[in-house]
Design a protein around this motif. Structure first.
Motif, short mmCIF file in Angstrom:
data_model
loop_
_atom_site.label_atom_id
_atom_site.label_comp_id
_atom_site.label_asym_id
_atom_site.label_seq_id
_atom_site.Cartn_x
_atom_site.Cartn_y
_atom_site.Cartn_z
N ILE A 104 0.84 -1.21 0.00
CA ILE A 104 0.00 0.00 0.00
C ILE A 104 0.88 1.26 0.00
CG2 ILE A 104 -1.68 1.34 1.34
CD1 ILE A 104 -2.83 -1.28 2.37
N LEU B 105 2.19 -4.53 17.75
CA LEU B 105 1.94 -4.79 16.33
C LEU B 105 1.91 -6.28 16.03
CD1 LEU B 105 1.35 -2.62 14.22
CD2 LEU B 105 2.61 -1.66 16.09
N ASP C 289 3.12 -4.01 5.49
CA ASP C 289 2.99 -2.55 5.60
C ASP C 289 2.56 -2.15 7.00
OD1 ASP C 289 3.72 -1.26 3.35
OD2 ASP C 289 1.74 -1.08 2.49
N ILE C 290 1.51 -2.79 7.48
CA ILE C 290 0.96 -2.43 8.79
C ILE C 290 1.99 -2.74 9.88
CG2 ILE C 290 -0.88 -2.98 10.49
CD1 ILE C 290 -1.89 -1.40 8.09
N ALA D 120 5.45 -0.43 9.10
CA ALA D 120 5.21 1.02 9.19
C ALA D 120 4.86 1.36 10.64
CB ALA D 120 4.09 1.46 8.27
N THR E 174 7.79 3.85 13.07
CA THR E 174 7.37 5.21 13.43
C THR E 174 7.07 5.29 14.93
OG1 THR E 174 5.23 4.48 12.67
CG2 THR E 174 6.44 5.96 11.21
N SER E 175 6.43 4.26 15.46
CA SER E 175 6.04 4.31 16.88
C SER E 175 7.28 4.25 17.77
CB SER E 175 5.12 3.14 17.24
OG SER E 175 3.99 3.15 16.43
N THR F 188 9.13 7.61 17.70
CA THR F 188 8.38 8.65 18.42
C THR F 188 8.57 8.48 19.93
OG1 THR F 188 6.76 8.76 16.66
CG2 THR F 188 6.05 9.59 18.80
N ALA G 200 8.89 10.64 10.82
CA ALA G 200 8.93 10.44 9.36
C ALA G 200 9.10 11.82 8.72
CB ALA G 200 7.65 9.77 8.89
N GLY H 27 8.08 11.81 5.10
CA GLY H 27 6.99 10.88 4.77
C GLY H 27 7.41 9.81 3.77
N VAL H 28 6.50 9.49 2.88
CA VAL H 28 6.77 8.49 1.83
C VAL H 28 6.75 9.25 0.50
CG1 VAL H 28 5.87 6.41 0.71
CG2 VAL H 28 5.60 6.71 3.17
N ILE I 31 6.58 15.38 0.97
CA ILE I 31 6.12 16.42 1.90
C ILE I 31 7.18 16.57 2.98
CG2 ILE I 31 4.36 17.07 3.58
CD1 ILE I 31 2.37 15.40 2.00
N VAL J 196 -2.96 9.84 3.57
CA VAL J 196 -2.75 10.04 5.00
C VAL J 196 -2.46 8.68 5.66
CG1 VAL J 196 -5.22 9.80 5.58
CG2 VAL J 196 -3.74 11.14 7.07
N CYS J 197 -1.65 8.70 6.72
CA CYS J 197 -1.25 7.45 7.39
C CYS J 197 -2.47 6.58 7.67
CB CYS J 197 -0.55 7.80 8.70
SG CYS J 197 -0.26 6.36 9.73
N LEU J 198 -2.42 5.35 7.22
CA LEU J 198 -3.54 4.43 7.40
C LEU J 198 -3.65 3.97 8.86
CD1 LEU J 198 -5.72 2.66 6.06
CD2 LEU J 198 -3.95 1.04 5.49
N LEU K 133 0.34 5.17 21.07
CA LEU K 133 1.44 5.98 21.58
C LEU K 133 1.05 6.64 22.90
CD1 LEU K 133 2.54 7.64 18.24
CD2 LEU K 133 3.82 5.95 19.54
C1 HEM Z 1 4.08 7.69 15.23
C2 HEM Z 1 3.32 6.93 14.48
C3 HEM Z 1 3.16 7.12 13.00
C4 HEM Z 1 3.52 8.17 12.21
C5 HEM Z 1 4.20 9.48 12.61
C6 HEM Z 1 3.16 7.82 10.84
C7 HEM Z 1 3.36 8.62 9.74
C8 HEM Z 1 3.06 8.28 8.45
C9 HEM Z 1 3.32 9.09 7.30
C10 HEM Z 1 3.96 10.48 7.32
C11 HEM Z 1 2.91 8.40 6.21
C12 HEM Z 1 3.04 8.83 4.75
C13 HEM Z 1 1.80 9.57 4.32
C14 HEM Z 1 1.95 10.08 2.91
O1 HEM Z 1 2.28 9.25 2.05
O2 HEM Z 1 1.75 11.27 2.67
C15 HEM Z 1 2.36 7.15 6.66
C16 HEM Z 1 1.82 6.20 5.84
C17 HEM Z 1 1.36 4.98 6.28
N1 HEM Z 1 1.30 4.54 7.59
FE1 HEM Z 1 1.85 5.58 9.23
N2 HEM Z 1 2.61 6.57 10.85
C18 HEM Z 1 2.58 6.10 12.14
C19 HEM Z 1 2.11 4.91 12.60
C20 HEM Z 1 1.54 3.94 11.81
C21 HEM Z 1 0.97 2.72 12.29
C22 HEM Z 1 0.88 2.30 13.78
C23 HEM Z 1 0.55 2.03 11.19
C24 HEM Z 1 -0.15 0.70 11.13
C25 HEM Z 1 -1.00 0.25 12.03
C26 HEM Z 1 0.85 2.83 10.01
C27 HEM Z 1 0.58 2.46 8.71
C28 HEM Z 1 0.80 3.26 7.60
C29 HEM Z 1 0.49 2.86 6.23
C30 HEM Z 1 -0.07 1.51 5.79
C31 HEM Z 1 0.84 3.94 5.40
C32 HEM Z 1 0.70 4.02 3.88
C33 HEM Z 1 -0.61 4.73 3.53
C34 HEM Z 1 -0.86 4.88 2.03
O3 HEM Z 1 0.08 5.05 1.25
O4 HEM Z 1 -2.03 4.84 1.64
N3 HEM Z 1 1.45 3.98 10.43
N4 HEM Z 1 2.46 7.09 8.03
#
Ligand code: HEM
Length: 401
Positions: A18, A83, A201-202, A205, A209-210, A213, A270, A273-274, A297, A343-345, A354
């Motif tokens: 994803i 997780l 991914d889940i 990711a 990040t967790s 933080t 992050a 980001g991505v 971003i 946006v982060c899923l 957290l």
């Molecule tokens: C401190 C915690 C977290 C931060 C700061 C964070 C931040 C982000 C950021 C900045 C992105 C990129 C958004 C973009 O492409 O513009 C992202 C994407 C993503 N995050 Fe998180 N994330 C966190 C925790 C998590 C957790 C706990 C999960 C899973 C349960 C998760 C799953 C994902 C997934 C699957 C994406 C890809 C979404 C997509 O492209 O549609 N993240 N996250």
């Protein structure tokens, strides 16, 4: 586009995940199914239970530390087990080889990928000669994929629709439903590879990040005793010391939440980001950006922009509070989870996760820096992630058991 970068192509098994996938109907389907599976899993008190199990395992181990120590391993275990439980319904011990090995690979790979590869600048090298560093990362990615593959296959074999154990089961259920509807088009996008990539991914990711933080939050608290005391006063008043903080306490723990928000602002886990790619010719901030341009971003810049934040480098949780000391409107320039369609899923998992981990650590331990340590936080990390430079803390148990 992104999966044309060779190492991402290997990790995502050809862009079947994803986070790095292009904006296509397949991505939309995976995002929708993953979001639904997460919501299904989170309904009820699953997350709180998983969190409490993880903290109950980890806090007593941490409490045994005497003198200065690096808290990374404990934070890693807390986050990994959460997780691990969400995705696979499992929990491990601190010395479990699966945990130790995964964290090592995860950290090494994050660092190496963050610094980039010569091969990405001279793609011809992929065909004639690859560097040792590149081959090492690819081997790690293979191992990580094999781990998820094994867990996915075990789940598939023992699946029972009357007993959905975790996120992996929820995804398998989504596939069974598509089978019943005989929806061939959908099924072709729900292969084993697609599903295990969603799980990966889940899982990954969420862990990276967790954990970063929380490294920041703990380090900030160690260097800012007054703010730490205020957090602890609030937790003692709202929760007390006889039980762990729960999901329902969160709305009453405004100062604690604001402190975490401030740690996420100053220590953006992050920072860029991505990476994404433009779908058409467009204009951003007056600049022409052609179709198919890689764009990122800069979350770090948003969080450190003096035009949006007063005393930008000062750690000040009150900037997130209203005049009644309650959590106010989210400032426009606070975007750790990004925004829009990508946006982060995991935001709905990450925020309570957290908060509860942080509140539980603060409830249990007074955290200080070893004598002679500069209270100012120094940055470490490289490339795609920022983190505090390695540090040590001393803890005092606030709850004698
Ligand atoms: C401190 C915690 C977290 C931060 C700061 C964070 C931040 C982000 C950021 C900045 C992105 C990129 C958004 C973009 O492409 O513009 C992202 C994407 C993503 N995050 Fe998180 N994330 C966190 C925790 C998590 C957790 C706990 C999960 C899973 C349960 C998760 C799953 C994902 C997934 C699957 C994406 C890809 C979404 C997509 O492209 O549609 N993240 N996250």
């Amino acid at each position: 586009m992104l999966y044309l970068i060779n190492n991402i192509d290997v990790l995502t098994e050809g862009g079947k995940d994803i986070a790095f996938a292009n904006y296509t109907p397949t991505w939309k389907l995976h995002r929708k199914i993953a979001g639904k599976a997460l919501r299904q899993y989170l309904a009820g008190n699953h997350l709180e239970k998983v969190l409490h199990d993880s903290m109950n395992k980890c806090l007593p181990l941490m409490a045994k530390e005497k003198g200065a120590f690096n808290p990374e391993n404990y934070i890693d275990l807390m986050v990994f087990n959460i997780l691990n439980a969400v995705c696979f319904g499992e929990s491990v011990e601190l010395d479990d080889p699966e945990f130790v090995n995964f964290m090592k690979m995860d950290k090494d790979a994050t660092e190496m990928v963050g610094k980039g590869f010569v091969e990405d600048m001279f793609p011809i090298m992929y065909k004639i000669w690859t560097t040792n560093k590149y081959r090492t990362v690819i081997k790690m990615f293979d191992e990580i994929i094999s781990l998820v593959k094994r867990k996915f296959q075990e789940h598939d074999k023992t699946f029972n629709s009357d007993n959905i154990r975790d996120f992996t089961d929820s995804l398998i259920l989504a596939r069974k439903e598509a089978e019943q509807e005989e929806n061939e088009e959908m099924l072709s996008q729900l292969s084993d590879t697609h599903l295990r990539q969603t799980i990966l991914d889940i899982f990954s990711a969420g862990i990276d990040t967790s954990r970063i933080t929380l490294y920041f939050a703990v380090r900030y608290m160690a260097g800012l005793p007054e703010i730490q005391s205020k957090v602890q006063e609030e937790i003692d008043r709202v929760v007390g010391k006889d039980r762990l903080p729960g999901i329902k306490d969160r709305e009453k723990l405004s100062y604690t939440e604001a402190t975490l928000h401030e740690a996420m602002r100053l220590g953006t886990a992050a920072p860029v980001g991505v990476p994404h790619s433009t779908l058409c010719d467009t204009k951003v901030g007056g600049y022409d950006v052609p179709k198919d341009t890689m764009v990122m971003i800069n979350h770090w810049a948003l969080h450190h922009d003096p035009n949006y934040w007063k005393d930008v480098e000062k750690f000040d949780p009150t900037r997130f509070l209203d005049e009644n000391g309650k959590l106010g409107m989210k400032p426009e320039s606070w975007l750790p989870f990004s925004a829009g369609r990508r946006v982060c899923l995991g935001e709905t998992v990450a925020k309570p996760e957290l908060h509860l981990i942080f509140a539980t650590i603060m409830q249990r331990f007074k955290i200080t820096l070893p004598e002679g340590t500069d209270p100012e936080l120094k940055l470490g990390g490289s490339g795609g992630v920022t983190m505090p430079a390695t540090y040590e803390v001393i803890i005092t148990d606030r709850i004698k058991t």
